[in-house]
Design a protein around this motif. Structure first.
Motif, PDB file in Angstrom:
ATOM      1  N   ASP A 381       0.847  -1.191   0.000  1.00  0.00           N
ATOM      2  CA  ASP A 381       0.000   0.000   0.000  1.00  0.00           C
ATOM      3  C   ASP A 381       0.882   1.241   0.000  1.00  0.00           C
ATOM      4  OD1 ASP A 381      -2.277  -1.521   0.031  1.00  0.00           O
ATOM      5  OD2 ASP A 381      -2.461  -1.486   2.226  1.00  0.00           O
ATOM      6  N   LEU A 382       0.271   2.370  -0.311  1.00  0.00           N
ATOM      7  CA  LEU A 382       1.034   3.606  -0.398  1.00  0.00           C
ATOM      8  C   LEU A 382       1.687   3.982   0.920  1.00  0.00           C
ATOM      9  CD1 LEU A 382      -1.006   6.008  -2.714  1.00  0.00           C
ATOM     10  CD2 LEU A 382       1.213   4.967  -3.141  1.00  0.00           C
ATOM     11  N   HIS A 383       0.967   3.799   2.034  1.00  0.00           N
ATOM     12  CA  HIS A 383       1.544   4.226   3.309  1.00  0.00           C
ATOM     13  C   HIS A 383       2.730   3.369   3.704  1.00  0.00           C
ATOM     14  CE1 HIS A 383      -0.864   0.855   4.840  1.00  0.00           C
ATOM     15  NE2 HIS A 383      -0.017   0.841   5.868  1.00  0.00           N
ATOM     16  N   ASN A 384       2.869   2.195   3.100  1.00  0.00           N
ATOM     17  CA  ASN A 384       3.988   1.304   3.402  1.00  0.00           C
ATOM     18  C   ASN A 384       5.029   1.319   2.286  1.00  0.00           C
ATOM     19  OD1 ASN A 384       5.298  -0.672   5.097  1.00  0.00           O
ATOM     20  ND2 ASN A 384       4.718  -2.217   3.572  1.00  0.00           N
ATOM     21  N   GLY A 385       4.889   2.251   1.363  1.00  0.00           N
ATOM     22  CA  GLY A 385       5.831   2.291   0.248  1.00  0.00           C
ATOM     23  C   GLY A 385       6.451   3.661   0.070  1.00  0.00           C
ATOM     24  N   GLY A 386       7.630   3.678  -0.534  1.00  0.00           N
ATOM     25  CA  GLY A 386       8.313   4.941  -0.825  1.00  0.00           C
ATOM     26  C   GLY A 386       9.371   4.718  -1.880  1.00  0.00           C
ATOM     27  N   LEU A 387       9.795   5.800  -2.495  1.00  0.00           N
ATOM     28  CA  LEU A 387      10.810   5.716  -3.530  1.00  0.00           C
ATOM     29  C   LEU A 387      12.200   5.877  -2.933  1.00  0.00           C
ATOM     30  CD1 LEU A 387       9.235   7.890  -6.389  1.00  0.00           C
ATOM     31  CD2 LEU A 387       9.167   5.405  -6.104  1.00  0.00           C
ATOM     32  N   LEU A 388      13.113   5.014  -3.364  1.00  0.00           N
ATOM     33  CA  LEU A 388      14.507   5.095  -2.938  1.00  0.00           C
ATOM     34  C   LEU A 388      15.403   4.873  -4.154  1.00  0.00           C
ATOM     35  CD1 LEU A 388      14.543   3.049   0.393  1.00  0.00           C
ATOM     36  CD2 LEU A 388      14.675   5.535   0.160  1.00  0.00           C
TER      37      LEU A 388
END
Length: 417
Positions: A381-388
């Motif tokens: 989900d979005l709240h558990n994801g991020g760009l690195l």
């Protein structure tokens, strides 16, 4: 500049006499010359210019052998000549180099000395002969040089350059194909190394660029642009009365390049950061429907006019992310491990690039990362994801580092103690 007090060598004497004769006509009017005499005089002056250039180059090479200019501390004869006669250093260096070249190419030197060649023709012939195989029979090399010197009576330097590339076909046809193949391979390798593209945004809605391409790819690009810029295509696109000129100019070719870029679909390109190489524009719903004039924002950070945003959204060659409009499902929970394209686009807009504090990597070069690992029960989900970016993504999975989340949405990494 110091003149020679009393010339003794026949070359110096001849130069002094020529200088005196030309000085005598420095103020002479040419208005009384008829057309025939004017034409013949112009041709003879061209021949004279070639003769002077040959003699100057030969004397310059001799001056280099004598290391003229060494007494005054000049680093080279070319530098001394450039400084003394106020010529550019590259120009002076070419004169010295031509003098040395003429010493080993007798046929070219003789033709230039008699005014039968232009300097640029001589330079082209010398380069073509030098490009022949090093182990070629010396008699064939002389024959090749003579062939181009004779051809120079009918062709300018540009055409001679083309003939020079096929020179081996004249003197040794059995070697021509293999030599040409080797020559082309070396040129293509150099072209690949020299391939460049630079683009600079001027901050006023325009991007300027320069590029260097291998000939094969440049030929394909030219054909693509000419196809789009062709009068028939332009008439079909803009109407028969568009008044398109027959020969595409820089402006029309520039518009053709812009259209070519819009014609390339993302499905034919490699993915970047897990998504298609498609530009994303954020636009208000009211702007999309024409009720509001508000700039659209690209995922690159660039801003475009509302009109351009609506046009691109209409062509389906750009992905519109409409605020307050109907959106795709962004939360898929545990249904799948990998983030969807819609989620990646949402992260692109939210994070704007690598989420690591202080990192400036753009979103299309980043990876989508689960803050809580999917194998440990973390949802996709979005709240558990991020760009690195790749470097920080590797650090996020390194057990020797601890990840700290900040209220700004950024993260930082610290080595565990």
């Amino acid at each position: 500049m110091t003149a020679i007090a009393a010339p003794r060598h026949r070359v110096s004497v001849a130069v002094a006499h020529a200088h005196t004769e030309l000085e005598a006509v420095a103020d002479a009017s040419v208005w009384s010359m008829d057309a025939a005499e004017t034409a013949s005089t112009l041709v003879e002056l061209t021949r004279l210019e070639a003769q002077v250039a040959e003699l100057r180059s030969r004397v310059a090479a001799h001056a280099d052998e004598l290391q003229v200019g060494q007494e005054v501390g000049a680093t080279s004869t070319a530098n001394w000549l450039a400084h003394t006669v106020k010529e550019t250093r590259p120009g002076a260096a070419r004169t010295v180099r031509l003098g040395y070249d003429l010493a080993t190419h007798d046929l070219v030197r003789a033709a230039l000395a008699h005014g039968d060649l232009r300097v640029e023709q001589a330079q082209v012939i010398i380069r073509a002969v030098k490009a022949l195989p090093e182990d070629l029979d010396p008699d064939l090399v002389i024959r090749a040089e003579g062939h181009l010197v004779a051809a120079a009576q009918e062709h300018d330097a540009h055409t001679l350059r083309i003939l020079g590339r096929r020179l081996l076909e004249v003197v040794a046809p059995e070697l021509a194909d293999a030599h040409e193949a080797d020559l082309l391979e070396r040129e293509e390798a150099k072209a690949a190394q020299a391939t460049r593209l630079t683009m600079t945004d001027d901050g006023h809605g325009k991007t300027h660029g320069r590029f260097t391409l291998p000939t094969a790819q440049a030929a394909r690009l030219k054909k693509m642009l000419l196809a789009i810029a062709a009068p028939k295509h332009q008439a079909a696109t803009h109407g028969a009365g568009a008044g398109v000129e027959r020969r595409p100019g820089p402006e029309r070719l520039g518009r053709a390049l812009a259209e070519l870029i819009e014609r390339i679909t993302a499905k034919h390109l490699p993915k970047v950061g897990g998504t298609d190489a498609t530009i994303v524009v954020t636009i208000d719903l009211d702007t999309l429907t024409g009720k509001l004039a508000k700039a659209g924002v690209l995922d690159t950070g660039d801003r475009i006019s509302p009109r351009e945003a609506r046009r691109l959204a209409c062509t389906a060659r750009i992905i519109p992310v409409v605020l307050d409009g109907k959106s795709q499902v962004l939360d898929v929970g545990r249904a799948r491990r990998l983030f969807t394209k819609a989620q990646l686009l949402a992260m692109t807009l939210r994070d704007g690039g690598c989420a690591a504090d202080g990192c400036d990597w753009p979103p299309w070069m980043c990876h989508a990362h689960h803050w809580q690992r999917w194998t440990d029960g973390g949802p996709t989900d979005l709240h558990n994801g991020g760009l690195l970016c790749p470097r920080h993504h590797a650090r996020a999975h390194d057990p020797t580092y601890e990840t700290t989340h900040h209220p700004t949405g950024k993260v930082s990494f610290h080595r565990r103690t």
